[in-house]
Write a protein that holds these residues in place. Structure first.
Motif, mmCIF file in Angstrom:
data_model
loop_
_atom_site.group_PDB
_atom_site.id
_atom_site.type_symbol
_atom_site.label_atom_id
_atom_site.label_comp_id
_atom_site.label_asym_id
_atom_site.label_seq_id
_atom_site.Cartn_x
_atom_site.Cartn_y
_atom_site.Cartn_z
ATOM 1 N N LEU A 20 0.565 -3.967 10.639
ATOM 2 C CA LEU A 20 1.486 -3.192 9.711
ATOM 3 C C LEU A 20 2.629 -4.598 9.394
ATOM 4 C CD1 LEU A 20 2.943 -0.926 8.725
ATOM 5 C CD2 LEU A 20 4.045 -0.537 10.862
ATOM 6 N N ALA A 21 3.278 -4.990 10.097
ATOM 7 C CA ALA A 21 4.103 -6.178 9.901
ATOM 8 C C ALA A 21 3.746 -7.002 8.879
ATOM 9 C CB ALA A 21 4.797 -6.952 11.077
ATOM 10 N N PRO A 22 2.397 -7.657 8.850
ATOM 11 C CA PRO A 22 2.048 -8.471 7.637
ATOM 12 C C PRO A 22 1.902 -7.594 6.249
ATOM 13 C CG PRO A 22 0.878 -9.005 9.618
ATOM 14 C CD PRO A 22 1.680 -7.973 10.177
ATOM 15 N N THR A 23 1.212 -6.436 6.552
ATOM 16 C CA THR A 23 1.145 -5.745 5.399
ATOM 17 C C THR A 23 2.336 -5.395 4.602
ATOM 18 O OG1 THR A 23 -0.800 -4.535 6.173
ATOM 19 C CG2 THR A 23 0.787 -3.503 4.991
ATOM 20 N N LEU A 24 3.398 -5.054 5.527
ATOM 21 C CA LEU A 24 5.016 -4.766 4.701
ATOM 22 C C LEU A 24 5.572 -6.104 4.165
ATOM 23 C CD1 LEU A 24 6.295 -2.391 7.439
ATOM 24 C CD2 LEU A 24 5.283 -1.840 5.356
ATOM 25 N N ALA A 25 5.399 -7.206 4.899
ATOM 26 C CA ALA A 25 5.758 -8.658 4.505
ATOM 27 C C ALA A 25 5.156 -9.045 3.113
ATOM 28 C CB ALA A 25 5.507 -9.680 5.735
ATOM 29 N N ALA A 26 3.987 -8.617 2.992
ATOM 30 C CA ALA A 26 3.322 -9.166 1.678
ATOM 31 C C ALA A 26 3.683 -8.207 0.798
ATOM 32 C CB ALA A 26 1.436 -9.085 2.006
ATOM 33 N N LEU A 27 3.715 -6.982 0.964
ATOM 34 C CA LEU A 27 4.368 -5.937 -0.107
ATOM 35 C C LEU A 27 5.770 -6.297 -0.580
ATOM 36 C CD1 LEU A 27 3.060 -2.901 1.094
ATOM 37 C CD2 LEU A 27 1.907 -4.092 -0.926
ATOM 38 N N GLU A 28 6.450 -6.592 0.519
ATOM 39 C CA GLU A 28 7.996 -7.025 0.028
ATOM 40 C C GLU A 28 8.256 -8.182 -0.759
ATOM 41 O OE1 GLU A 28 12.273 -6.420 2.256
ATOM 42 O OE2 GLU A 28 10.437 -6.877 3.651
ATOM 43 N N ALA A 29 7.257 -9.172 -0.299
ATOM 44 C CA ALA A 29 7.156 -10.348 -1.121
ATOM 45 C C ALA A 29 6.548 -10.506 -2.467
ATOM 46 C CB ALA A 29 6.528 -11.700 -0.263
ATOM 47 N N GLY A 30 5.964 -9.314 -2.833
ATOM 48 C CA GLY A 30 5.289 -9.241 -4.048
ATOM 49 C C GLY A 30 4.209 -9.945 -4.159
ATOM 50 N N ARG A 31 3.384 -9.737 -3.305
ATOM 51 C CA ARG A 31 2.049 -10.286 -3.215
ATOM 52 C C ARG A 31 0.918 -9.150 -3.469
ATOM 53 N NH1 ARG A 31 5.014 -14.201 -4.195
ATOM 54 N NH2 ARG A 31 5.938 -15.410 -2.285
ATOM 55 N N THR A 32 -0.133 -9.498 -4.122
ATOM 56 C CA THR A 32 -1.411 -8.531 -4.204
ATOM 57 C C THR A 32 -1.815 -8.360 -2.960
ATOM 58 O OG1 THR A 32 -1.739 -8.912 -6.657
ATOM 59 C CG2 THR A 32 -3.496 -8.020 -5.271
#
Length: 422
Positions: free
Chosen positions: A135-147
């Motif tokens: 979950l934490a990596p998923t949220l981090a990727a989305l917040e950073a604007g990555r696909t």
């Protein structure tokens, strides 16, 4: 079915392309869970397509540091992350053996390491981590604007509202075979044209057995999946059909289709990975031989297709494709998943966490096969009213998971003690 302006947009939409770092040359990719099944297959795809993809960072739990070091060297990554702090010395030694006198990549260690690389400079993050720790990596990727190429279904299931609050249109590309199939089939029409989603299930190793006939199955029986080679937890989830229940919740969250219009059918051959039925009566099915190469290529390459990413059918040979209704009495997990999905909030996290603990107990001989779902049902019932709505936080999810795991362990220990006394 018609859309209204107030209707929420689906998380995954094949008609929308989120392109955070458009440009010439290969896409920069971060692979989370690189030593697992999804990760190793993704790396194979990258190595066969160096003109399309370039891996900049890898993360893994730390159980296979020699493989992780070899992957880092072959791919020439700048950063390697490992979750287990006790694995760091062995990783450094393995990297030194691979790199010799050359400079080593940056090494990140600890439970936050995967989230750190998920937010690093890249185009696409493939989350191939198993379990809700993704979950934490998923949220981090989305917040950073990555696909986000999402193979970690648990992070969406346990943190659905949190993920939906961060994800932009087209930012998530599903990598599960079923959801990649739905994603591709949905490209055939508009959202208003969709009547229902049909998620296929192989039926696992116990297809056709009654609940009574499942009482004495062994761990070896449960791990003997007829069509897919997967890790032990996912394989047991396939045997109980919990995996299919999780996929129903995931389909609801990804495509914003109500639960009563998401159907599960048993398809033993695992050729058709899922289908979309449209309002004109047409059904669009996505089919390939059982292989994760195609879904991974969709996740990394969309909207482009990667040539020869997966095997194709030989249509000159005869074959039979079968479809059967699901036995909800023998496999109550799908209906339970629909129930917790409707409850939303922390309820799916409780369901998932309790199941993970029960599967571990089953694999360790402390719980019978039917006891997995019996215990999960009890934990879900005892959880009561979940935390829901905009007030839901990551802390709420983690607290609910912690309680569910502890309660499941308590119940499985009681079961093991009672059986030992008998």
């Amino acid at each position: 079915m018609t859309d209204s302006p107030a209707s929420p947009a689906p998380l995954a939409d094949p008609h929308l392309v989120f392109d955070p770092v458009a440009g010439d040359g290969p896409k920069d990719v971060v692979i989370l869970g690189s030593t697992g099944s999804i990760g190793t297959q993704a790396i194979d795809l990258v190595l066969r397509n160096p003109d399309r993809f370039r891996v900049t960072a890898l993360s893994a739990n730390g159980g296979r540091v020699d493989l992780l070091a070899e992957q880092a060297r072959r791919l020439g990554v700048g950063t390697v992350a490992v979750a287990r702090e006790d694995a760091a010395p062995a990783l450094r030694e393995a990297l030194a053996g691979q790199y010799g006198t050359e400079p080593l990549p940056e090494i990140l260690v600890g439970p936050d390491a995967a989230a750190h690389v998920a937010a690093s400079d890249c185009h696409t993050v493939l989350n191939g981590i198993t379990g809700s720790i993704g979950l934490a990596p998923t949220l981090a990727a989305l917040e950073a604007g990555r696909t986000l190429a999402l193979a970690n279904k648990e992070s969406l299931i346990v943190g659905g509202p949190l993920v939906k609050a961060l994800a932009k249109p087209g930012q998530i590309i599903p990598v599960d075979s079923e959801h990649a199939a739905l994603f591709q089939a949905l490209a055939s029409g508009t959202r208003a044209d969709v009547r229902k989603l049909v998620v296929t299930a192989s039926g696992g190793p116990f297809r056709g057995r009654t609940k009574a006939e499942l009482a004495d199955v062994t761990v070896a029986d449960a791990l003997a999946h007829p069509t897919w080679a997967m890790g032990p937890v996912i394989t047991v989830n396939s045997a109980t059909l919990v995996n299919k229940g999780l996929e129903v919740i995931e389909a609801h969250l990804l495509y914003d289709i109500p639960f009563d219009r998401i159907e599960v059918v048993v398809h033993p051959q695992s050729y058709v990975h899922s289908m979309v039925e449209f309002t004109d009566g047409s059904t669009i099915a996505q089919a390939t031989p059982p292989d994760m190469g195609g879904p991974i290529a969709i996740g990394l390459g969309w909207p482009e297709r990667v040539p020869d990413a997966a095997p194709a059918f030989d249509w000159s040979k005869a074959s039979t494709w079968e479809f059967f209704p699901l036995d909800d009495d023998a496999f109550p997990s799908v209906n339970l998943a629909r129930h917790v999905g409707r409850l939303a909030g922390t309820a799916p996290a409780v369901f998932n966490a309790a199941n993970e603990e029960c599967v571990e107990a089953f694999l360790g001989g402390a719980l019978p096969f039917n006891g997995i779902m019996e215990t999960v049902i009890r934990v879900v019932e005892e959880h009561g009213t979940p935390v829901t709505g905009t007030s839901l936080t990551v802390s709420d999810v983690l607290e609910a998971e912690t309680w569910a795991r502890a309660r499941a362990r308590e119940l499985t220990n009681r079961t093991a003690t009672a059986e030992a006394r008998a």
